[in-house]
Every structure is written in C-alpha cells, then in structure tokens.
Scaffold this motif. Sequence first.
Motif, PDB file in Angstrom:
ATOM      1  N   UNK A 187       3.022  47.328 -15.762  1.00 54.78           N
ATOM      2  CA  UNK A 187       2.065  47.284 -14.666  1.00 54.78           C
ATOM      3  C   UNK A 187       2.156  45.971 -13.893  1.00 54.78           C
ATOM      4  N   UNK A 188       2.550  44.912 -14.564  1.00 54.89           N
ATOM      5  CA  UNK A 188       2.613  43.599 -13.928  1.00 54.89           C
ATOM      6  C   UNK A 188       3.956  43.329 -13.254  1.00 54.89           C
ATOM      7  N   UNK A 189       4.938  44.169 -13.512  1.00 57.48           N
ATOM      8  CA  UNK A 189       6.267  43.949 -12.934  1.00 57.48           C
ATOM      9  C   UNK A 189       6.221  44.130 -11.432  1.00 57.48           C
ATOM     10  N   UNK A 190       7.092  43.431 -10.757  1.00 55.22           N
ATOM     11  CA  UNK A 190       7.191  43.564  -9.316  1.00 55.22           C
ATOM     12  C   UNK A 190       7.898  42.351  -8.740  1.00 55.22           C
ATOM     13  N   UNK A 191       8.126  42.383  -7.449  1.00 56.85           N
ATOM     14  CA  UNK A 191       8.801  41.234  -6.823  1.00 56.85           C
ATOM     15  C   UNK A 191       7.906  40.002  -6.851  1.00 56.85           C
ATOM     16  N   UNK A 192       8.532  38.866  -7.054  1.00 55.60           N
ATOM     17  CA  UNK A 192       7.803  37.605  -7.119  1.00 55.60           C
ATOM     18  C   UNK A 192       7.848  36.949  -5.750  1.00 55.60           C
ATOM     19  N   UNK A 193       6.684  36.633  -5.209  1.00 55.97           N
ATOM     20  CA  UNK A 193       6.578  35.979  -3.907  1.00 55.97           C
ATOM     21  C   UNK A 193       5.866  34.648  -4.106  1.00 55.97           C
ATOM     22  N   UNK A 194       6.639  33.553  -4.204  1.00 54.08           N
ATOM     23  CA  UNK A 194       6.010  32.250  -4.479  1.00 54.08           C
ATOM     24  C   UNK A 194       5.066  31.785  -3.374  1.00 54.08           C
ATOM     25  N   UNK A 195       5.182  32.336  -2.170  1.00 62.25           N
ATOM     26  CA  UNK A 195       4.291  31.898  -1.093  1.00 62.25           C
ATOM     27  C   UNK A 195       2.858  32.383  -1.329  1.00 62.25           C
TER      28      UNK A 195
END
Length: 88
Positions: free
Chosen positions: A11-19
């Motif tokens: 459920x927590x997986x996904x693309x990481x957007x540091x902004x």
Amino acid sequence: MIAIAEKIIEQQEGPFDPSRFVDRYEEALKALIEDKKKGHKPAHVPEPADTNVIDLMSALRASLGAKDKGAAKPAKATAAKPKTRKAS
C-alpha cells in the motif's frame, strides 16, 4: 503477521517525489543564519519547566528503608491454576 506487513508495504509503494517533503529543521537553521547575518540576536527560548521528575536514587533508598522497617512487604506470588478440559 508477515502477510499483514507485506500488505502494508504494498500500500505504501509508489514513486518517490522528494519535492513533497520539507525539512523544517534546515529551513529554521537557514532563517537563524540569515537573522544573525543581519545582526539580530536569536530569541531566547526559556527551558521547559520540570514536570513529574523524581530522583530515582532517593526513591530507591526510601523503598529500601521502608523494606527494612517492615512497612512494605512483598506480595505473595500466586501460581495460576491450569485450566482443565473436560473429556468429550
């Protein structure tokens, strides 16, 4: 438990957007440095009041003193009785 953990991870997986993340400590530090460059002194933050802080050694000594006087007797340990199952 492993299945639950795997489900939470999925459920927590996904693309990481540091902004999307903000480092408030870094921002506060930069603001403090800028204020010091301008000649402003940092605001003094008062230390928090002590709340519910006890001296552990004093409490232990008092406990031992009470034990020596017989005021505090240890509770008797009682063994739990095993439950018996009725034969079917």
